[in-house]
Design a protein around this motif. Structure first.
Motif, PDB file in Angstrom:
ATOM      1  N   TYR A  95      -6.232  89.472  14.378  1.00 55.51           N
ATOM      2  CA  TYR A  95      -5.458  88.778  15.416  1.00 55.51           C
ATOM      3  C   TYR A  95      -6.327  87.805  16.203  1.00 55.51           C
ATOM      4  O   TYR A  95      -5.863  86.738  16.619  1.00 55.51           O
ATOM      5  N   GLU A  96      -7.602  88.157  16.385  1.00 51.75           N
ATOM      6  CA  GLU A  96      -8.538  87.241  17.042  1.00 51.75           C
ATOM      7  C   GLU A  96      -8.654  85.946  16.237  1.00 51.75           C
ATOM      8  O   GLU A  96      -8.582  84.846  16.801  1.00 51.75           O
ATOM      9  N   ASP A  97      -8.826  86.078  14.929  1.00 52.76           N
ATOM     10  CA  ASP A  97      -8.925  84.894  14.069  1.00 52.76           C
ATOM     11  C   ASP A  97      -7.680  84.023  14.163  1.00 52.76           C
ATOM     12  O   ASP A  97      -7.769  82.794  14.236  1.00 52.76           O
ATOM     13  N   ILE A  98      -6.513  84.659  14.169  1.00 49.44           N
ATOM     14  CA  ILE A  98      -5.246  83.910  14.244  1.00 49.44           C
ATOM     15  C   ILE A  98      -5.149  83.184  15.578  1.00 49.44           C
ATOM     16  O   ILE A  98      -4.823  81.987  15.620  1.00 49.44           O
ATOM     17  N   ALA A  99      -5.432  83.890  16.651  1.00 54.89           N
ATOM     18  CA  ALA A  99      -5.352  83.276  17.981  1.00 54.89           C
ATOM     19  C   ALA A  99      -6.327  82.103  18.089  1.00 54.89           C
ATOM     20  O   ALA A  99      -5.958  81.024  18.585  1.00 54.89           O
ATOM     21  N   ASN A 100      -7.553  82.286  17.621  1.00 48.39           N
ATOM     22  CA  ASN A 100      -8.534  81.207  17.678  1.00 48.39           C
ATOM     23  C   ASN A 100      -8.081  80.001  16.851  1.00 48.39           C
ATOM     24  O   ASN A 100      -8.217  78.856  17.294  1.00 48.39           O
ATOM     25  N   LYS A 101      -7.551  80.264  15.672  1.00 49.13           N
ATOM     26  CA  LYS A 101      -7.073  79.178  14.797  1.00 49.13           C
ATOM     27  C   LYS A 101      -5.951  78.394  15.471  1.00 49.13           C
ATOM     28  O   LYS A 101      -5.848  77.172  15.314  1.00 49.13           O
ATOM     29  N   GLY A 127      -5.744  77.927  18.562  1.00 49.17           N
ATOM     30  CA  GLY A 127      -6.263  77.322  19.780  1.00 49.17           C
ATOM     31  C   GLY A 127      -6.206  78.202  21.012  1.00 49.17           C
ATOM     32  O   GLY A 127      -6.523  77.741  22.111  1.00 49.17           O
ATOM     33  N   PHE A 128      -5.824  79.451  20.856  1.00 48.66           N
ATOM     34  CA  PHE A 128      -5.746  80.387  21.976  1.00 48.66           C
ATOM     35  C   PHE A 128      -7.060  81.161  22.081  1.00 48.66           C
ATOM     36  O   PHE A 128      -7.130  82.365  21.806  1.00 48.66           O
ATOM     37  N   ILE A 129      -8.108  80.462  22.482  1.00 51.17           N
ATOM     38  CA  ILE A 129      -9.448  81.023  22.493  1.00 51.17           C
ATOM     39  C   ILE A 129      -9.554  82.227  23.428  1.00 51.17           C
ATOM     40  O   ILE A 129     -10.163  83.249  23.074  1.00 51.17           O
ATOM     41  N   GLU A 130      -8.960  82.138  24.612  1.00 53.67           N
ATOM     42  CA  GLU A 130      -9.034  83.254  25.561  1.00 53.67           C
ATOM     43  C   GLU A 130      -8.343  84.496  25.003  1.00 53.67           C
ATOM     44  O   GLU A 130      -8.851  85.618  25.148  1.00 53.67           O
ATOM     45  N   ILE A 131      -7.208  84.297  24.346  1.00 57.09           N
ATOM     46  CA  ILE A 131      -6.523  85.438  23.718  1.00 57.09           C
ATOM     47  C   ILE A 131      -7.394  86.001  22.594  1.00 57.09           C
ATOM     48  O   ILE A 131      -7.527  87.226  22.448  1.00 57.09           O
ATOM     49  N   GLY A 132      -8.030  85.115  21.834  1.00 54.89           N
ATOM     50  CA  GLY A 132      -8.958  85.568  20.800  1.00 54.89           C
ATOM     51  C   GLY A 132     -10.081  86.402  21.387  1.00 54.89           C
ATOM     52  O   GLY A 132     -10.468  87.428  20.827  1.00 54.89           O
ATOM     53  N   ASN A 133     -10.599  85.950  22.528  1.00 53.23           N
ATOM     54  CA  ASN A 133     -11.666  86.706  23.198  1.00 53.23           C
ATOM     55  C   ASN A 133     -11.190  88.082  23.639  1.00 53.23           C
ATOM     56  O   ASN A 133     -11.935  89.069  23.569  1.00 53.23           O
TER      57      ASN A 133
END
Length: 127
Positions: free
Chosen positions: A29-35, A37-43
């Motif tokens: 899910y981190e990878d998906i969020a980062n992809k 553009g949701f970097i904070e959610i990825g973090n």
């Protein structure tokens, strides 16, 4: 009561397995969020995965009555787990997918089985 026969022991096993699953899910899910553009959610997913890893370590230590397994035990368990998936689980899943007409998914099961076989072999060499 023998600890390994207790419901508490079974609860520790379940807790350990669920935390391991949560780690993997959070990392995906981190990878998906980062992809997206949701970097904070990825973090947040990354932090949650690290917390779940700490929880898993706690449960594993309690499963082993206060000790974490040593690397040789981990290599042996990892090799056996990868070999089970490669030689039993994924081939059975592949056969089911083929019978049901999901040839593309059957090919995925077959390919991942080969990768897991290589993982098992690598762990065996190290063990």
């Amino acid at each position: 009561m023998d600890f390994k026969q207790s419901q508490t022991y079974q609860n520790l096993i379940t807790s350990y397995e669920k935390e391991l699953l949560q780690i993997a899910k959070c990392l995906v899910y981190e990878d998906i969020a980062n992809k997206e553009g949701f970097i904070e959610i990825g973090n947040i997913y990354n932090t949650t995965a690290r917390n779940s890893k700490a929880h898993a370590r706690t449960w594993l230590r309690n499963i082993n009555e206060g000790n974490l397994p040593v690397t040789t035990e981990n290599l042996s368990e990892s090799a056996a787990s990868e070999l089970f998936m490669a030689n039993k689980m994924y081939p059975e899943f592949m056969e089911t997918a083929l019978k049901e007409g999901y040839n593309d998914i059957a090919a995925l099961f077959s390919g991942i089985a080969n990768i897991d076989f290589n993982h098992s072999s690598r762990f065996d060499i190290l063990y």
